[in-house]
Every structure is written in C-alpha cells, then in structure tokens.
Design a protein around this motif. Sequence first.
Motif, mmCIF file in Angstrom:
data_model
loop_
_atom_site.group_PDB
_atom_site.id
_atom_site.type_symbol
_atom_site.label_atom_id
_atom_site.label_comp_id
_atom_site.label_asym_id
_atom_site.label_seq_id
_atom_site.Cartn_x
_atom_site.Cartn_y
_atom_site.Cartn_z
ATOM 1 N N THR A 113 24.726 71.383 48.659
ATOM 2 C CA THR A 113 25.473 72.650 49.250
ATOM 3 C C THR A 113 26.970 72.070 51.153
ATOM 4 O O THR A 113 27.277 72.479 50.875
ATOM 5 N N SER A 114 25.613 71.947 51.318
ATOM 6 C CA SER A 114 25.985 71.552 53.222
ATOM 7 C C SER A 114 27.031 70.099 52.167
ATOM 8 O O SER A 114 28.294 70.550 53.889
ATOM 9 N N ALA A 115 27.077 69.562 51.582
ATOM 10 C CA ALA A 115 27.960 68.165 51.708
ATOM 11 C C ALA A 115 29.231 68.561 50.390
ATOM 12 O O ALA A 115 29.652 67.344 50.174
ATOM 13 N N ALA A 116 29.293 69.903 49.759
ATOM 14 C CA ALA A 116 30.489 69.830 48.848
ATOM 15 C C ALA A 116 31.801 69.722 49.689
ATOM 16 O O ALA A 116 32.061 70.221 51.181
ATOM 17 N N ASP A 117 32.642 69.304 48.751
ATOM 18 C CA ASP A 117 33.941 69.311 49.801
ATOM 19 C C ASP A 117 34.709 69.579 48.143
ATOM 20 O O ASP A 117 34.956 69.771 47.144
ATOM 21 N N ALA A 118 35.703 70.625 48.528
ATOM 22 C CA ALA A 118 35.640 71.657 47.992
ATOM 23 C C ALA A 118 37.356 71.204 47.504
ATOM 24 O O ALA A 118 37.733 71.377 46.385
ATOM 25 N N GLU A 119 38.185 69.617 48.024
ATOM 26 C CA GLU A 119 39.075 69.616 46.924
ATOM 27 C C GLU A 119 39.030 68.618 46.035
ATOM 28 O O GLU A 119 39.524 68.175 45.062
ATOM 29 N N ARG A 120 37.480 67.497 46.233
ATOM 30 C CA ARG A 120 36.748 66.992 45.286
ATOM 31 C C ARG A 120 36.843 67.998 44.644
ATOM 32 O O ARG A 120 36.780 67.677 43.202
ATOM 33 N N GLY A 121 36.505 69.251 44.404
ATOM 34 C CA GLY A 121 36.194 70.058 43.791
ATOM 35 C C GLY A 121 36.668 70.114 42.739
ATOM 36 O O GLY A 121 37.148 70.258 41.084
ATOM 37 N N ARG A 122 38.438 70.773 43.283
ATOM 38 C CA ARG A 122 39.230 70.803 42.469
ATOM 39 C C ARG A 122 39.606 69.880 41.601
ATOM 40 O O ARG A 122 40.004 70.162 40.186
ATOM 41 N N LEU A 123 39.482 68.857 42.051
ATOM 42 C CA LEU A 123 39.773 67.091 41.320
ATOM 43 C C LEU A 123 39.322 67.745 39.638
ATOM 44 O O LEU A 123 39.521 67.148 39.021
ATOM 45 N N LEU A 124 37.785 67.283 40.542
ATOM 46 C CA LEU A 124 36.474 67.944 39.522
ATOM 47 C C LEU A 124 36.621 68.385 37.928
ATOM 48 O O LEU A 124 36.798 68.151 36.990
ATOM 49 N N MET A 125 37.226 69.424 39.035
ATOM 50 C CA MET A 125 38.003 71.144 38.155
ATOM 51 C C MET A 125 38.790 70.908 36.566
ATOM 52 O O MET A 125 38.305 71.006 35.779
ATOM 53 N N GLN A 172 28.947 67.124 41.876
ATOM 54 C CA GLN A 172 29.658 67.880 41.186
ATOM 55 C C GLN A 172 29.731 69.186 41.175
ATOM 56 O O GLN A 172 31.618 70.188 41.928
ATOM 57 N N ALA A 173 28.516 69.576 40.979
ATOM 58 C CA ALA A 173 29.136 71.567 40.346
ATOM 59 C C ALA A 173 29.101 72.266 41.813
ATOM 60 O O ALA A 173 29.955 72.871 41.991
ATOM 61 N N ALA A 174 28.030 71.342 42.980
ATOM 62 C CA ALA A 174 28.807 71.889 43.904
ATOM 63 C C ALA A 174 29.629 71.766 44.889
ATOM 64 O O ALA A 174 30.639 72.602 46.118
ATOM 65 N N MET A 229 32.364 71.774 43.326
ATOM 66 C CA MET A 229 33.362 72.898 42.236
ATOM 67 C C MET A 229 33.673 74.363 42.972
ATOM 68 O O MET A 229 33.857 74.628 43.380
ATOM 69 N N ALA A 230 31.644 74.546 43.201
ATOM 70 C CA ALA A 230 31.906 75.954 43.470
ATOM 71 C C ALA A 230 32.560 76.305 44.686
ATOM 72 O O ALA A 230 33.040 77.085 45.537
ATOM 73 N N ALA A 231 31.791 74.743 45.507
ATOM 74 C CA ALA A 231 33.364 74.881 47.411
ATOM 75 C C ALA A 231 34.415 75.109 46.814
ATOM 76 O O ALA A 231 34.558 76.020 47.632
ATOM 77 N N TYR A 232 35.368 74.486 46.172
ATOM 78 C CA TYR A 232 36.249 75.168 46.191
ATOM 79 C C TYR A 232 36.715 77.023 45.125
ATOM 80 O O TYR A 232 36.835 77.395 45.907
ATOM 81 N N LEU A 233 35.626 76.829 44.110
ATOM 82 C CA LEU A 233 35.746 78.756 43.984
ATOM 83 C C LEU A 233 35.434 79.815 44.773
ATOM 84 O O LEU A 233 36.557 80.512 45.636
ATOM 85 N N TYR A 234 34.466 78.918 46.103
ATOM 86 C CA TYR A 234 34.719 79.626 47.010
ATOM 87 C C TYR A 234 35.532 79.834 48.386
ATOM 88 O O TYR A 234 35.501 80.167 49.180
ATOM 89 N N GLN A 235 35.916 78.280 48.226
ATOM 90 C CA GLN A 235 37.245 78.479 49.295
ATOM 91 C C GLN A 235 38.260 79.059 48.749
ATOM 92 O O GLN A 235 39.173 80.207 49.345
ATOM 93 N N LEU A 236 38.686 79.473 47.706
ATOM 94 C CA LEU A 236 39.993 80.493 47.079
ATOM 95 C C LEU A 236 39.028 81.964 46.748
ATOM 96 O O LEU A 236 39.942 82.532 47.514
ATOM 97 N N ALA A 237 38.175 82.595 47.425
ATOM 98 C CA ALA A 237 37.977 83.589 47.528
ATOM 99 C C ALA A 237 35.798 82.948 48.468
ATOM 100 O O ALA A 237 35.052 82.941 47.402
ATOM 101 N N PRO A 238 36.010 83.993 49.360
ATOM 102 C CA PRO A 238 34.926 83.860 49.838
ATOM 103 C C PRO A 238 33.775 84.461 49.423
ATOM 104 O O PRO A 238 33.743 85.458 48.737
ATOM 105 N N PRO A 239 32.429 84.295 49.269
ATOM 106 C CA PRO A 239 31.640 84.720 48.616
ATOM 107 C C PRO A 239 30.863 86.047 49.173
ATOM 108 O O PRO A 239 31.569 86.222 50.571
#
Length: 304
Positions: free
Chosen positions: A187-199, A269-271, A273-283
């Motif tokens: 998850t350290s290499a996760a990309d939130a913007e890529r996660g938004r596209l993947l979602m 890919q799931a990492a 997507m998770a990064a984008y969800l955490y960008q929207l609302a921090p854990p």
Amino acid sequence: MRRFRRYALVSALTLVVAGTALFGFGEFWSLGAISQHPFWLYKSIVLVRDAVTGIDAKNVGLPEGFAPVADRGTALLYRENCAPCHGGPGVAPEDFALGMMPVPPPLAGIAGERSAKEIFWFIRNGLKMSGMPAWEGRLSRAEMLDLTAFVEALPTLTPADYRRLIGELEAAPRQDGAGETSIIADTSAADAERGRLLMRLHACRSCHEIPGLVGANVHVGPDLSEAGSRRYIAGVLKNTPQNMVRWIIDPPAVDPLTAMPDLGVTPAQAADMAAYLYQLAPPPNSRAGKDERDQGQEVEDRGR
C-alpha cells in the motif's frame, strides 16, 4: 439586404462560437472511453434522454394484470441476454462491459426508478450511442415482457435467490470474514489518482456515489464518500489499508451475503482504489482522521 446579411453573419458567428465552446467544454476532443463525460454534459444528456423516453414509453401497452415475476424461466432469459452487460445480484458484468462509457447500470436500481412501461421500451428499442441494443426482432414480445417482469422483481432478490434461480450451486460456506487477512499488498506504493481511474473502469460508480466520478444518482450500494473514515469495513473488518484491499479484491469472501461481486481486481489495483477512498476520507486511526473527529467534537461542544 444589408441588414439581412448582417443578421446572417451575426447568427453564423454565434453558432461558431457556441459550437466551439460546446466542443471544448464538453471535451468532445477526448472521445476515448477511458475518460468520463463532464458532469454538466452527462446530466444534460440524462435529462433529455429521460424526458424523451418517458413520453414515448407512455404508448407502450402491457397485458392486464402485468406484475413482477422471478422464476427459473425469466431468470435464465435474463442471464442469457442482460447479465453479460448489467450483471445480477452478487454477479459482476462481463469484463468488456466494465470499460464501457457510459457503464451499463445495475438493473436492480433501474427497477426502482422506472416504470414497467419504460423498462419494456428500453428492452424493445435499445438506446443509440450507449451500447444498449434493441431486442425487437430478436426476442418475441412474450420474451421481452418476461424480461421486463424479471427486471421489475430484481430489487426483491438476494444473491442467493438469483443463483438458485439460474441453477448455480451454492458455494461452500466461507470462513468468518472478520479474521486476519492473508492478502498482502504494497500500500506504500499506492496511487490515489490511478485508483480513481480504476474505480471508474471497474464500474464502481454504477452502484455507488463516489466523489470525483460522474454517473447516475444510484441507490444500489452505499455512498463511498466517507468509506475510508468508517471504523469497520462491511460491518465486520476493522478499517485498515490491508483489510480495505481484501474487501475490494473479494467481497463475498468477507461477507458471503453481500451483493457486491468479485470484479477480478488485483492486489495492486485494490491498493490504488483504497488510496483514493482514504484520500476522500482519512482512516479513523490516522492523524488526519483524528484531527477531523476532534474538530467535529469541538463544533458539537460549541453548539451545546
């Protein structure tokens, strides 16, 4: 004559300017399905579509006593002709449908928003430039009515009901999803913007309201704007990045009763997507999440 020419010139220039603005702001220069429509353009298309089809569908004649029906015959007809694009309760669409623009919507949600006449109209006539085919001439009127009746019944079906109707054997009982995950993702290499596209490319927006993604007003799955800040995922998993990845990869493994299907998402890919969800609302256990809760508590205290 000069006045007429002047009016004609002004009208022509106005059309050119308006057309150029529409082309630019409507992003018609980007026709690939990988990019979504601008919000205002999508809503405008939906408004016109619903107005026109709603008027046309009033002329549809349904048999007396027409009612929702979910039996083996109607379920198999649906699985053969509709499920490849729209999926079913707990069953994902085929891969080709996930990348379509617009994404074919889950029909359980459509049944709650449209009348039986409108549903029949779409089945019979299809919809231009949407991927929705016209079934007139390829299915009989009786079969189209059966499909309409089954779509009307979809909101009442659980994933288990649907699988039972189409004759698929129930999977063996899974372990309780609340246990520790065996899926390890970086998850350290996760990309939130890529996660938004993947979602978007995995059609998440067809069931969920997700900030940053354009789509219909859906009422199938929960709003994901605060998914990252919830204490529990699916009500059983503690909210951690690894557990969020686990849920996204294989929801039925976490909750066998969920209607959210396995979409074939990889751990990487799931990492994202998770990064984008955490960008929207921090854990909830993050510093940002604690600060937000403290601010909310402070506001609440001031209001007392």
